[in-house]
Design a protein around this motif. Sequence first.
Motif, short mmCIF file in Angstrom:
data_model
loop_
_atom_site.label_atom_id
_atom_site.label_comp_id
_atom_site.label_asym_id
_atom_site.label_seq_id
_atom_site.Cartn_x
_atom_site.Cartn_y
_atom_site.Cartn_z
N GLU A 6 1.07 27.82 -4.49
CA GLU A 6 0.46 28.23 -5.75
C GLU A 6 0.42 29.76 -5.84
OE1 GLU A 6 -1.55 24.54 -4.09
OE2 GLU A 6 -1.23 26.59 -3.37
N GLY A 8 -0.37 33.20 -8.92
CA GLY A 8 -0.77 33.59 -10.26
C GLY A 8 -2.24 33.88 -10.46
N THR A 19 -1.96 32.49 -16.12
CA THR A 19 -1.07 31.34 -15.93
C THR A 19 -0.81 31.18 -14.44
OG1 THR A 19 0.02 31.67 -18.06
CG2 THR A 19 1.17 30.32 -16.44
N SER A 21 1.11 29.21 -11.32
CA SER A 21 2.39 28.54 -11.06
C SER A 21 2.33 27.81 -9.73
CB SER A 21 3.53 29.57 -11.01
OG SER A 21 3.64 30.26 -12.23
N CYS A 22 3.06 26.74 -9.65
CA CYS A 22 3.13 25.96 -8.43
C CYS A 22 4.58 25.52 -8.20
CB CYS A 22 2.24 24.73 -8.52
SG CYS A 22 2.46 23.51 -7.21
N TRP A 36 -3.45 19.85 -11.19
CA TRP A 36 -4.14 21.05 -10.69
C TRP A 36 -5.56 20.64 -10.33
CZ3 TRP A 36 -2.26 25.73 -9.42
CH2 TRP A 36 -0.97 26.06 -9.89
N ARG A 71 5.14 21.09 -16.74
CA ARG A 71 5.97 20.96 -15.55
C ARG A 71 7.45 20.99 -15.93
NH1 ARG A 71 4.90 15.07 -13.12
NH2 ARG A 71 6.46 15.74 -11.59
N GLU A 77 8.49 22.63 -10.65
CA GLU A 77 7.49 23.65 -10.90
C GLU A 77 6.43 23.10 -11.85
OE1 GLU A 77 10.67 26.65 -11.95
OE2 GLU A 77 9.18 27.96 -11.03
N TRP A 79 2.84 24.38 -14.00
CA TRP A 79 2.09 25.55 -14.47
C TRP A 79 0.74 25.12 -15.04
CZ3 TRP A 79 7.22 24.71 -15.75
CH2 TRP A 79 8.15 25.60 -15.19
N GLN A 81 -1.67 26.96 -17.79
CA GLN A 81 -2.02 28.04 -18.71
C GLN A 81 -3.51 27.94 -18.97
OE1 GLN A 81 -0.27 30.65 -20.23
NE2 GLN A 81 -2.28 31.25 -20.99
N CYS A 95 -2.43 22.98 -6.52
CA CYS A 95 -1.66 21.92 -7.16
C CYS A 95 -1.34 20.85 -6.10
CB CYS A 95 -0.38 22.43 -7.81
SG CYS A 95 0.89 22.95 -6.67
#
Length: 114
Positions: A6, A8, A19, A21-22, A36, A71, A77, A79, A81, A95
């Motif tokens: 993870e 961000g 945001t 990210s994973c 998440w 995703r 990936e 995300w 937000q 995540c």
Amino acid sequence: QVRLEETGGGLVQPGGSLTLSCTASGNMFKALRMAWYRQYPEQQRELVAVIPPGGVTDYDVSVKDRFTISRDKATNEIWLQMNNLKPDDTAVYFCNSSPYVNNWGQGTLVTVSS
């Protein structure tokens, strides 16, 4: 090899956005519901948002209408937000699949403070 990473997180003022990210390494994740989670100090991880391989997303009531999970199945990936952040959103975010696999990443710290 199963690996979750993870990124961000950071410090943001109340009302701000971030945001997360994973990257999920391991083809198994492509067919799983991804999610998440967040963890407050000395508490259990709690589910924040879920996204199935194809279908309707779901959110904890505390973040509904403020957070959006997405995703890319091709790249594994995921995300998150996060808008209109509140001090209560301060936590370490992870995540994982839902149900989760017992191989957590390091997480990313989100701090909401003025």
